[in-house]
Each structure stands twice: as C-alpha cells, then as structure tokens.
Design a protein around this motif. Structure first.
Motif, PDB file in Angstrom:
ATOM      1  N   GLY A   1      26.730  -6.462 -15.573  1.00 58.87           N
ATOM      2  CA  GLY A   1      27.870  -5.564 -15.728  1.00 58.87           C
ATOM      3  C   GLY A   1      27.455  -4.166 -16.127  1.00 58.87           C
ATOM      4  O   GLY A   1      28.233  -3.418 -16.720  1.00 58.87           O
ATOM      5  N   ALA A   2      26.221  -3.776 -15.781  1.00 58.66           N
ATOM      6  CA  ALA A   2      25.692  -2.462 -16.147  1.00 58.66           C
ATOM      7  C   ALA A   2      25.357  -1.654 -14.901  1.00 58.66           C
ATOM      8  O   ALA A   2      25.276  -2.197 -13.792  1.00 58.66           O
ATOM      9  N   THR A   3      25.156  -0.359 -15.113  1.00 59.35           N
ATOM     10  CA  THR A   3      24.685   0.540 -14.065  1.00 59.35           C
ATOM     11  C   THR A   3      23.539   1.367 -14.651  1.00 59.35           C
ATOM     12  O   THR A   3      23.227   1.270 -15.842  1.00 59.35           O
ATOM     13  N   PHE A   4      22.956   2.201 -13.826  1.00 63.67           N
ATOM     14  CA  PHE A   4      21.897   3.071 -14.328  1.00 63.67           C
ATOM     15  C   PHE A   4      22.425   4.043 -15.387  1.00 63.67           C
ATOM     16  O   PHE A   4      21.652   4.516 -16.219  1.00 63.67           O
ATOM     17  N   ASP A   5      23.722   4.325 -15.391  1.00 67.50           N
ATOM     18  CA  ASP A   5      24.304   5.176 -16.442  1.00 67.50           C
ATOM     19  C   ASP A   5      24.174   4.543 -17.820  1.00 67.50           C
ATOM     20  O   ASP A   5      24.207   5.236 -18.831  1.00 67.50           O
ATOM     21  N   ASP A   6      24.026   3.228 -17.881  1.00 71.58           N
ATOM     22  CA  ASP A   6      23.927   2.497 -19.148  1.00 71.58           C
ATOM     23  C   ASP A   6      22.490   2.335 -19.634  1.00 71.58           C
ATOM     24  O   ASP A   6      22.266   1.857 -20.744  1.00 71.58           O
TER      25      ASP A   6
ATOM     26  N   GLY B   1       0.786  -1.230   0.000  1.00 70.60           N
ATOM     27  CA  GLY B   1       0.000   0.000   0.000  1.00 70.60           C
ATOM     28  C   GLY B   1       0.815   1.275   0.000  1.00 70.60           C
ATOM     29  O   GLY B   1       0.253   2.365   0.059  1.00 70.60           O
ATOM     30  N   ASP B   2       2.138   1.189  -0.063  1.00 72.15           N
ATOM     31  CA  ASP B   2       3.037   2.348   0.022  1.00 72.15           C
ATOM     32  C   ASP B   2       3.811   2.515  -1.282  1.00 72.15           C
ATOM     33  O   ASP B   2       4.825   1.831  -1.491  1.00 72.15           O
ATOM     34  N   PRO B   3       3.374   3.420  -2.164  1.00 69.16           N
ATOM     35  CA  PRO B   3       4.054   3.582  -3.451  1.00 69.16           C
ATOM     36  C   PRO B   3       5.537   3.958  -3.313  1.00 69.16           C
ATOM     37  O   PRO B   3       6.363   3.460  -4.082  1.00 69.16           O
ATOM     38  N   ALA B   4       5.881   4.793  -2.349  1.00 66.77           N
ATOM     39  CA  ALA B   4       7.280   5.204  -2.196  1.00 66.77           C
ATOM     40  C   ALA B   4       8.158   4.019  -1.814  1.00 66.77           C
ATOM     41  O   ALA B   4       9.247   3.838  -2.374  1.00 66.77           O
ATOM     42  N   ALA B   5       7.715   3.202  -0.874  1.00 68.80           N
ATOM     43  CA  ALA B   5       8.497   2.036  -0.444  1.00 68.80           C
ATOM     44  C   ALA B   5       8.609   1.028  -1.583  1.00 68.80           C
ATOM     45  O   ALA B   5       9.678   0.443  -1.806  1.00 68.80           O
ATOM     46  N   GLN B   6       7.518   0.828  -2.319  1.00 71.67           N
ATOM     47  CA  GLN B   6       7.579  -0.109  -3.437  1.00 71.67           C
ATOM     48  C   GLN B   6       8.519   0.403  -4.519  1.00 71.67           C
ATOM     49  O   GLN B   6       9.328  -0.354  -5.062  1.00 71.67           O
ATOM     50  N   ALA B   7       8.440   1.689  -4.837  1.00 73.27           N
ATOM     51  CA  ALA B   7       9.310   2.259  -5.872  1.00 73.27           C
ATOM     52  C   ALA B   7      10.777   2.125  -5.474  1.00 73.27           C
ATOM     53  O   ALA B   7      11.629   1.772  -6.293  1.00 73.27           O
ATOM     54  N   HIS B   8      11.083   2.401  -4.212  1.00 70.76           N
ATOM     55  CA  HIS B   8      12.463   2.273  -3.734  1.00 70.76           C
ATOM     56  C   HIS B   8      12.962   0.835  -3.933  1.00 70.76           C
ATOM     57  O   HIS B   8      14.073   0.619  -4.424  1.00 70.76           O
ATOM     58  N   GLN B   9      12.136  -0.159  -3.570  1.00 70.41           N
ATOM     59  CA  GLN B   9      12.545  -1.560  -3.711  1.00 70.41           C
ATOM     60  C   GLN B   9      12.687  -1.947  -5.179  1.00 70.41           C
ATOM     61  O   GLN B   9      13.614  -2.655  -5.559  1.00 70.41           O
ATOM     62  N   VAL B  10      11.770  -1.478  -6.016  1.00 70.69           N
ATOM     63  CA  VAL B  10      11.832  -1.782  -7.449  1.00 70.69           C
ATOM     64  C   VAL B  10      13.151  -1.277  -8.028  1.00 70.69           C
ATOM     65  O   VAL B  10      13.841  -1.991  -8.760  1.00 70.69           O
ATOM     66  N   PHE B  11      13.532  -0.033  -7.706  1.00 73.07           N
ATOM     67  CA  PHE B  11      14.780   0.502  -8.254  1.00 73.07           C
ATOM     68  C   PHE B  11      16.002  -0.180  -7.662  1.00 73.07           C
ATOM     69  O   PHE B  11      17.019  -0.337  -8.344  1.00 73.07           O
ATOM     70  N   GLU B  12      15.920  -0.629  -6.434  1.00 71.09           N
ATOM     71  CA  GLU B  12      17.026  -1.404  -5.859  1.00 71.09           C
ATOM     72  C   GLU B  12      17.155  -2.734  -6.600  1.00 71.09           C
ATOM     73  O   GLU B  12      18.258  -3.178  -6.917  1.00 71.09           O
TER      74      GLU B  12
ATOM     75  N   ALA C   1      15.129   9.304  -9.234  1.00 69.19           N
ATOM     76  CA  ALA C   1      16.070  10.406  -8.993  1.00 69.19           C
ATOM     77  C   ALA C   1      17.194  10.006  -8.035  1.00 69.19           C
ATOM     78  O   ALA C   1      18.280  10.580  -8.088  1.00 69.19           O
ATOM     79  N   GLU C   2      16.962   9.011  -7.184  1.00 69.89           N
ATOM     80  CA  GLU C   2      18.011   8.518  -6.284  1.00 69.89           C
ATOM     81  C   GLU C   2      19.107   7.792  -7.062  1.00 69.89           C
ATOM     82  O   GLU C   2      20.216   7.613  -6.561  1.00 69.89           O
ATOM     83  N   HIS C   3      18.788   7.339  -8.282  1.00 67.20           N
ATOM     84  CA  HIS C   3      19.716   6.529  -9.070  1.00 67.20           C
ATOM     85  C   HIS C   3      20.164   7.170 -10.381  1.00 67.20           C
ATOM     86  O   HIS C   3      21.221   6.810 -10.895  1.00 67.20           O
TER      87      HIS C   3
ATOM     88  N   ALA D   1      -1.226   8.214 -10.045  1.00 69.03           N
ATOM     89  CA  ALA D   1      -0.882   8.961  -8.833  1.00 69.03           C
ATOM     90  C   ALA D   1       0.387   8.416  -8.181  1.00 69.03           C
ATOM     91  O   ALA D   1       0.985   9.083  -7.335  1.00 69.03           O
ATOM     92  N   HIS D   2       0.842   7.210  -8.569  1.00 69.97           N
ATOM     93  CA  HIS D   2       2.074   6.636  -8.024  1.00 69.97           C
ATOM     94  C   HIS D   2       3.325   7.167  -8.736  1.00 69.97           C
ATOM     95  O   HIS D   2       4.443   6.935  -8.266  1.00 69.97           O
ATOM     96  N   MET D   3       3.156   7.865  -9.856  1.00 69.23           N
ATOM     97  CA  MET D   3       4.326   8.309 -10.627  1.00 69.23           C
ATOM     98  C   MET D   3       5.253   9.252  -9.864  1.00 69.23           C
ATOM     99  O   MET D   3       6.472   9.151 -10.018  1.00 69.23           O
ATOM    100  N   PRO D   4       4.780  10.164  -9.018  1.00 72.13           N
ATOM    101  CA  PRO D   4       5.736  10.970  -8.239  1.00 72.13           C
ATOM    102  C   PRO D   4       6.666  10.104  -7.376  1.00 72.13           C
ATOM    103  O   PRO D   4       7.859  10.404  -7.255  1.00 72.13           O
ATOM    104  N   ALA D   5       6.150   9.039  -6.810  1.00 69.96           N
ATOM    105  CA  ALA D   5       6.996   8.135  -6.004  1.00 69.96           C
ATOM    106  C   ALA D   5       8.000   7.428  -6.897  1.00 69.96           C
ATOM    107  O   ALA D   5       9.169   7.253  -6.520  1.00 69.96           O
ATOM    108  N   VAL D   6       7.571   7.031  -8.089  1.00 65.19           N
ATOM    109  CA  VAL D   6       8.476   6.391  -9.040  1.00 65.19           C
ATOM    110  C   VAL D   6       9.574   7.360  -9.443  1.00 65.19           C
ATOM    111  O   VAL D   6      10.756   7.016  -9.456  1.00 65.19           O
ATOM    112  N   ARG D   7       9.208   8.600  -9.765  1.00 65.91           N
ATOM    113  CA  ARG D   7      10.205   9.599 -10.169  1.00 65.91           C
ATOM    114  C   ARG D   7      11.194   9.896  -9.038  1.00 65.91           C
ATOM    115  O   ARG D   7      12.380  10.094  -9.281  1.00 65.91           O
ATOM    116  N   ALA D   8      10.695   9.937  -7.809  1.00 67.72           N
ATOM    117  CA  ALA D   8      11.585  10.190  -6.663  1.00 67.72           C
ATOM    118  C   ALA D   8      12.591   9.056  -6.501  1.00 67.72           C
ATOM    119  O   ALA D   8      13.780   9.297  -6.268  1.00 67.72           O
ATOM    120  N   ALA D   9      12.136   7.812  -6.635  1.00 66.28           N
ATOM    121  CA  ALA D   9      13.051   6.673  -6.535  1.00 66.28           C
ATOM    122  C   ALA D   9      14.040   6.689  -7.690  1.00 66.28           C
ATOM    123  O   ALA D   9      15.232   6.419  -7.505  1.00 66.28           O
TER     124      ALA D   9
END
Length: 135
Positions: free
Chosen positions: A69-74, A48-59, A96-98, A86-94
């Motif tokens: 052998g890749a990074t987010f730069d690739d 139920g927490d878009p921010a927590a889910q987005a953080h885990q997805v990007f991790e 932006a961490e990467h 409405a979950h897109m701001p949480a996705v964008r914030a996660a």
C-alpha cells in the motif's frame, strides 16, 4: 501518502546532492528486501547492462511497495549495493523515473565484491512509512 519531513542539510552537515540526509514521518514502517533485476518469471533482465538492470530493479521495488500500500512518495531510505560504482549513474537515472529531486529519500551506496549471482550488477532495498491503518 504519509506525512514525511525531509531535512537535506542539518545544522553542521554539508548539503546532500543526490539524497536527503534525514527523512522522518509517522505511520506504519515498510521494509522491502533488496530487489534484483529479475522479471516475473525469475529471469535476469539486462545481462551486462546496468541501465536495463536498474530499470527492472526499480520496477520490482514499485511492485513491492504497491503490495504494502505504498508508493515511492512514501520511501524514506534506499540502500544501493553495486558491484561497480560506475553503475551509479544508471541507478540514479532509473530512480529519477520514479522519484523527483524534491522528494529524494535518505540513501546509502555500497560497492560490494559480488551479489547472490555474478550476473547481477546491483541490488536495491527500500524502507517506507505509510499512514497508520484506521483503528
């Protein structure tokens, strides 16, 4: 890191605010399946927490990219599947961490009726280009 070219405003196309219209490069192509908010043991993170889910997805994306052998730069393309825009701001914030704003990949965001299980709020897949292996 591979040599990537980003074209944020091709001729005749309005500039993009949260993504890059075109990203191209040479090297090996890496496709990362859509990642969900699951921890290493397969348990949901952030019910139920878009921010927590987005953080885990990007991790999870980071770990999958590293396995190739890749990074987010690739990353040249991200596709976001969300059950509610409405979950897109949480996705964008996660994201932006990467990924810094000056290295944004091409992207698509799609609202879906549901994912593989109803408790998942999002799924994100990635495509990357890494340098070719030496011959």
């Amino acid at each position: 890191m591979s040599e990537l070219t980003r074209i944020s405003a091709p001729d005749g196309v309005a500039p993009a605010a949260q993504y890059t219209h075109v990203v191209l490069g040479t090297g090996r192509f890496v496709a990362v399946s859509g990642q969900l908010a699951l921890d290493v043991d397969g348990r949901l993170v952030g019910e139920g927490d878009p921010a927590a889910q987005a953080h885990q997805v990007f991790e999870n994306l980071r770990r999958c990219l590293a396995a190739a052998g890749a990074t987010f730069d690739d990353v040249v393309k991200l596709t976001y599947f969300v059950t509610d825009m409405a979950h897109m701001p949480a996705v964008r914030a996660a994201r932006a961490e990467h990924i810094p704003d000056d290295r944004l990949p091409a992207a698509s965001a799609v609202q879906v009726a549901g994912l593989v299980r109803p408790e998942f709020l999002m799924e994100v897949e990635a495509f990357a280009v890494v340098p070719s292996s030496p011959s």
